[in-house]
Motif scaffolding. Structure first.
Motif: not given
Length: 791
Positions: A373-377
């Motif tokens: 999720l951090e990466a997609f954000t």
């Protein structure tokens, strides 16, 4: 100087200058709009600017001459000093009165005034401007005509018939004394060329298959010579090749497009980079020139910003990214790929596409949800660095994985297809999304376009799945054969092929052999080995072979433990407990297994997003520990942000339905069961729940509520559904469902259907564990009684 300023004022040159500047601005704006709307080359704007600059001194001279030239009827007379008082005379008088020196003007000979006056006239200036811009129009029209007709040196390769639009081409690895630099440059060139609507690069899987047919190793470096050989063998017309050489500290980047048949150069270009930080920009300029020479529209070329904005200005980060892609696609080592991508975003924290790729790697493995999720954000936040196409990819991934918004996800992929209707990334992801939503016909239509646009193993596998659930069984079988025949072998394609064969034939033995072969081939890749072991466990559990299923799950648990992944290890413990509960009907053993697993893998050290709150709560509710179920759900609401709760591994409505059933709230359980189906239709549930999630939840609720007719209907829906990959659920559900359907039809007096399901259950569990054989024997005995009763 005073005299010059005086003449500028006297002849109103400031006004002329202002009018000319305003007019030039308008002309340049119009030209700029024409360049954008008509897809004209950039040099048209430069040409117009040069003409305006040339016209400036002409207009200035015209104004100077015309303001100082007598009226036409006096043009042949000399200036009369004793004539009427003019503006000049008034100024001279004022100057004399003030005591200042009186400026005197030398008389202009009549012949000079006449010659200048006749040449520098406004009529001539306007006519010259019109002719100049008419020349611009003629030159531009001629250039575009020759380019689009393939005439002369400016004719495009496509227009001249030397290359077909969207014809596949091979990209050979760049040559360089630095192998890492060569790989990075090749990948940079590949990324930039992928933006082009007229260039279609041969996929890595296609090239690997060609190498296999050439009896060369899969990791053979494809240089220009081998690329030409592949082109000749496979009917690919052209090959891209390139070099990066160091000269005096600078980097010389060159590339060429050669004909595969005879090696003749179709197009070439060279750029120089002052240092390594400018190599990517130089590659972008080379790529742009070659794309223009091939025949890409200028509008399309302008739509793609410089490559360093697409990927990264850091050559080191690009190298890591390049190696990660190679590890994932060629070596099938996603763990190594993830490590390399992590290094890339460490080097360049604003590397948007690397962040997106990291999120995809992790999400596809269904692990490290917090990190994914951090990466997609991060990719979403840095989307301004991307091209339109890649920005839509980042937006789609963020809405899909982080927010659970399939509507916005689909919109982003539709925007990609508006840019390029054959974009295989968009077609792939959009087909999968519609499949998850249960819109199988739409998914199949997109998959049809996908396999035409891309020949990779993954594309054919996705196309096979979509076709199968759309009822196109023959198409699905043919596509899956192509997917598994590609080289190098893709573990996902091989797993899906095993699913499809089992769905269609019911041959569990063949399924087991396929998964055993996959596990053996992937030995050393613990993630893939664990996945194969879990899939084999589900097959065994479906047939009542509980001990074998538990052994497979223990192997999967050990693999994840050795990987340093406690959450996935605990997932396998919980699945084993479910099999003990659903297949073995041993509640005590199931409860003890979970307790033991939690002692080995406590929840507290895990990231909150990776804790199996929902699975554990569902398990506790089903085994009568409702208070523990509520405790876990309360903890999840505290630990997991509400916006991310939907994406926590597991299925929320199914868990809530299980708790409601355990508490005797059957109306609530039915509502949650239908919500589970709704989540599947919205594409936010588990991937394999597209068509059968609802059935078992509702069947169990109606059964516990004593509504036998409804329970029978929903059990029957589950037992008879055609759904890709249903073995994922059948491990815990199929045997008990067939057995229960026999009993329900028997109780209802429908002996014909009772016999059908008793027979199916007995056949499925023919080799079940000894302790489960009494249930099989009971079904056979009752089947024999029915046969005798019905004669």
């Amino acid at each position: 100087m005073r005299r010059l300023i005086y003449e500028i004022h006297r002849r109103s040159l400031w006004q002329v200058l202002g009018l000319y500047a305003a007019g030039s601005w308008v002309v340049l704006q119009v030209v700029d709009q024409l360049i954008e709307s008509a897809g004209l080359p950039d040099w048209v704007g430069a040409f117009a600017l040069v003409l305006l600059l040339i016209g400036f001194p002409i207009v200035l001279a015209t104004a100077f001459v015309q303001e100082g030239t007598p009226a036409a009827d006096d043009a042949t007379d000399s200036i009369d000093a004793g004539g009427p008082v003019s503006e000049v005379g008034a100024e001279e008088s004022a100057a004399a009165a003030s005591g200042e020196p009186v400026p005197t003007a030398a008389p202009i000979p009549a012949t000079d005034v006449g010659s200048h006056g006749r040449l520098f006239t406004w009529r001539n200036a306007i006519a010259g401007g019109v002719l100049a811009f008419a020349l611009l129009v003629v030159v531009t029209a001629g250039f575009m005509f020759m380019r689009t007709r393939g005439i002369g040196p400016v004719g495009s390769l496509i227009a001249s018939g030397l290359l077909d639009e969207r014809s596949p081409v091979v990209l050979a690895t760049f040559e360089s004394g630095d192998p890492d630099l060569a790989r990075a440059a090749t990948e940079a060139f590949r990324v930039d060329l992928s933006q082009s609507p007229v260039v279609r690069l041969a996929e890595p899987s296609f090239l690997a298959a060609a190498l296999d047919r050439m009896q060369r190793p899969a990791d053979t470096r494809i240089d220009l010579a081998i690329g030409r050989e592949i082109g000749q063998r496979e009917g690919i017309p052209a090959v891209f090749g390139g070099e990066i050489n160091v000269a005096g500290g600078a980097y010389v980047v060159s590339a060429e497009l050669v004909r595969a048949e005879d090696g003749s150069v179709l197009a070439s270009h060279r750029e120089t980079a002052a240092d390594s930080s400018e190599v990517v920009e130089a590659i972008n300029r080379v790529s742009r020139e070659l794309r223009e020479r091939i025949g890409e529209s200028y509008t399309s070329l302008r739509a793609s910003p410089p490559l360093e904005n697409v990927t990264t200005p850091s050559l080191e980060a690009l190298r890591k990214y390049t190696e990660a892609i190679a590890e994932d696609e060629r070596n099938m080592d996603s763990q190594r790929a993830i490590a390399l991508i992590e290094e890339a975003v460490t080097v360049d924290p604003e590397f948007a596409m690397a962040w997106r790729k990291l999120g995809v790697f992790l999400a596809n493995r269904e692990e490290q949800r917090g990190r994914s999720l951090e990466a997609f954000t991060q990719a979403y936040e840095h989307r301004d660095r991307l091209t339109d196409r890649e920005r839509y990819l980042a937006v789609a991934a963020y809405n899909d994985w982080a927010l659970g918004r399939p509507d916005l996800t689909i919109q982003a992929y539709d925007n990609m297809l508006a840019l390029d209707p054959s974009d295989h990334w968009a077609l792939n992801n959009l087909s999968v999304k519609y499949w998850q939503l249960g819109q199988f016909r739409k998914a199949a239509e997109l998959a049809d376009r996908l396999v035409l646009a891309d020949s990779s193993s993954r594309s054919y596998a996705v196309g096979a799945v979509a076709a199968y659930d759309a009822g196109q069984v023959d198409v699905a079988v043919d596509r899956m054969a192509i997917a598994t025949g590609a080289f190098p072998p893709n573990p996902t394609s091989r797993t899906w092929a095993a699913f499809l064969a089992l769905d269609e034939t019911g041959d569990y033995e063949a399924y087991d052999r396929a998964l055993e072969a996959l596990a053996a081939d992937m030995m050393g890749n613990l993630y893939e080995v664990a996945g194969a072991q879990q899939d084999m466990a589900k097959s065994d559990a479906a047939r009542g072979r509980l001990h074998a299923a538990l052994a497979h799950l223990e192997s999967a648990e050990a693999a994840h433990r050795d990987r340093g992944r406690p959450p996935e290890a605990l997932d396998n413990v919980i699945l084993a407990a479910w099999f003990e509960l659903d297949v073995g009907r041993d509640t005590a053993a199931a409860i003890e297994r979970v307790a033991s697993g939690l002692r080995r893998y406590p929840l507290a050290p895990m990231d909150a997003l990776e804790r199996p709150y929902l699975e554990l709560a569902y398990f506790y509710a089903t085994t009568g520990r409702v208070d523990d179920a509520h405790r876990l759900l309360d903890e999840m609401r505290t630990e997991v942000p509400e916006v991310l709760a939907r994406g926590v591994p597991g299925n929320g409505p199914a868990t809530r339905a299980g708790v409601a059933r355990a508490e005797g709230r059957y109306a609530d359980a039915l509502r949650e069961g239908r919500e589970e189906s709704s989540e599947g239709r919205r594409g936010t549930g588990q991937w394999e729940c597209a068509s059968i999630c609802e059935s078992m939840s509702l069947a169990m609720t109606f059964d516990m509520a004593g509504q036998a007719d409804s329970a029978t209907a929903y059990y029957g829906t589950y037992a008879n559904a055609r759904a890709f990959g249903r073995v994922v659920h059948d491990g815990g559900y199929l045997g008990r469902t067939l057995e229960r359907l026999g009993q329900l039809y028997d109780d209802q007096g429908d002996l014909e259907n009772a016999a059908v399901y008793y027979a199916r259950f007995a056949e499925l569990w023919a080799d079940a564990d000894p302790e489960l054989q009494p249930r099989v024997q009971a079904a056979r005995t009752r089947l024999e009684e029915i046969v005798r009763e019905r004669g």
